[in-house]
Design a protein around this motif. Structure first.
Motif, PDB file in Angstrom:
ATOM      1  N   VAL A   1     -11.840  18.169   4.955  1.00 36.11           N
ATOM      2  CA  VAL A   1     -12.482  17.414   3.874  1.00 36.11           C
ATOM      3  C   VAL A   1     -11.397  17.045   2.871  1.00 36.11           C
ATOM      4  O   VAL A   1     -10.949  17.878   2.084  1.00 36.11           O
ATOM      5  N   ASP A   2     -10.951  15.794   2.897  1.00 39.75           N
ATOM      6  CA  ASP A   2      -9.879  15.330   2.024  1.00 39.75           C
ATOM      7  C   ASP A   2     -10.376  15.057   0.611  1.00 39.75           C
ATOM      8  O   ASP A   2     -11.571  14.824   0.405  1.00 39.75           O
TER       9      ASP A   2
ATOM     10  N   SER B   1     -13.002  12.220  -0.207  1.00 31.63           N
ATOM     11  CA  SER B   1     -13.676  11.858   1.045  1.00 31.63           C
ATOM     12  C   SER B   1     -15.179  12.067   0.914  1.00 31.63           C
ATOM     13  O   SER B   1     -15.649  12.831   0.066  1.00 31.63           O
TER      14      SER B   1
ATOM     15  N   ASN C   1     -15.722  13.402   6.376  1.00 23.92           N
ATOM     16  CA  ASN C   1     -14.364  13.094   5.913  1.00 23.92           C
ATOM     17  C   ASN C   1     -14.084  11.589   5.955  1.00 23.92           C
ATOM     18  O   ASN C   1     -13.011  11.153   6.345  1.00 23.92           O
TER      19      ASN C   1
END
Length: 235
Positions: free
Chosen positions: A178-179, A182, A199
């Protein structure tokens, strides 16, 4: 049940610094994070939002700030969606944590990991999943099955929520990425959640908005909990 957009806060001054910020106060968005927060308004332009529910951490409030202003929405602060309480690990450099015996537990068996002076990852998942499901049920009751709402929280918290939605054991949650900034999307139903996005770092999000149900013999049909055999055909 309604559809929830899971948003990780934008890039913060702590991201990339090599320090575990945790619940340290006054961790702001950096310039990249501020730009990501502004871009969120356009990314979600085609998505009607019933509510915004956010972690009490400053970086989450800042991330949804432009969106809240553009949509004239109130940010509902939910303490159960706060960052993991890393206890004595908070503020330490990651390079000093690699050698800690607990580091391997966090990587390989996170359900058993309890941070010294802080909380366990299993306890974090329990509070976060309870919060998202309670808010989803409330928003569905107030706004209907077709409602879409946004939840802004932190990496490990969102990974734990997604692991639950995927039916994974918490010990597998490190496989999820999970950036910053995102978007992941989950639609809860009576019998199972459906994970629609994970993501997602860009693109049109109009496809996550559920279609209006067709009336059946004068009655409104409830959203189905059944999966489509063979896969969906798209929108």
């Amino acid at each position: 049940m309604s559809t929830v957009i899971l948003l990780r806060h934008g890039k913060s001054t702590a991201n990339g610094s090599g320090v575990l910020a945790g619940r340290s106060p006054k961790v702001n968005l950096d310039e990249t994070g501020k730009a990501q927060a502004e871009q969120l308004v356009e990314r979600l332009a085609a998505v009607p939002l019933a509510e915004l529910v956010v972690s009490p951490m400053l970086r989450c409030k800042q991330t949804v700030g432009p969106l809240a202003t553009a949509r004239d929405l109130v940010r509902h602060v939910e303490p159960r969606l706060s960052e993991v309480d890393y206890g004595e690990w908070t503020g330490r450099e990651l390079k000093t944590l690699f050698s800690e015996p607990l580091w391997r537990v966090v990587q390989a068996h996170p359900s058993a990991a309890v941070f010294p002076g802080g909380e366990g990852l299993a306890a974090m998942q329990a509070r976060a999943v309870t919060a998202v499901r309670e808010h989803d049920a409330r928003i569905t009751a107030e706004h209907g099955d077709e409602a879409v709402w946004l939840l802004c929280s932190h990496g490990d918290v969102l990974k734990a929520i997604l692991a639950d939605a995927l039916g994974q054991h918490l010990d597998a949650f490190q496989r999820i990425v999970v950036d910053p900034a995102s978007i992941s999307v989950v639609r809860y139903t009576e019998t199972r959640p459906f994970v629609l996005r994970m993501n997602d770092n860009g693109g049109d999000l109009a496809g996550v908005v559920p279609p209006k149900p067709k009336p059946s013999r004068g009655r409104k049909r409830k959203a189905s909990s059944d999966a489509v055999v063979g896969g969906t055909t798209g929108r």
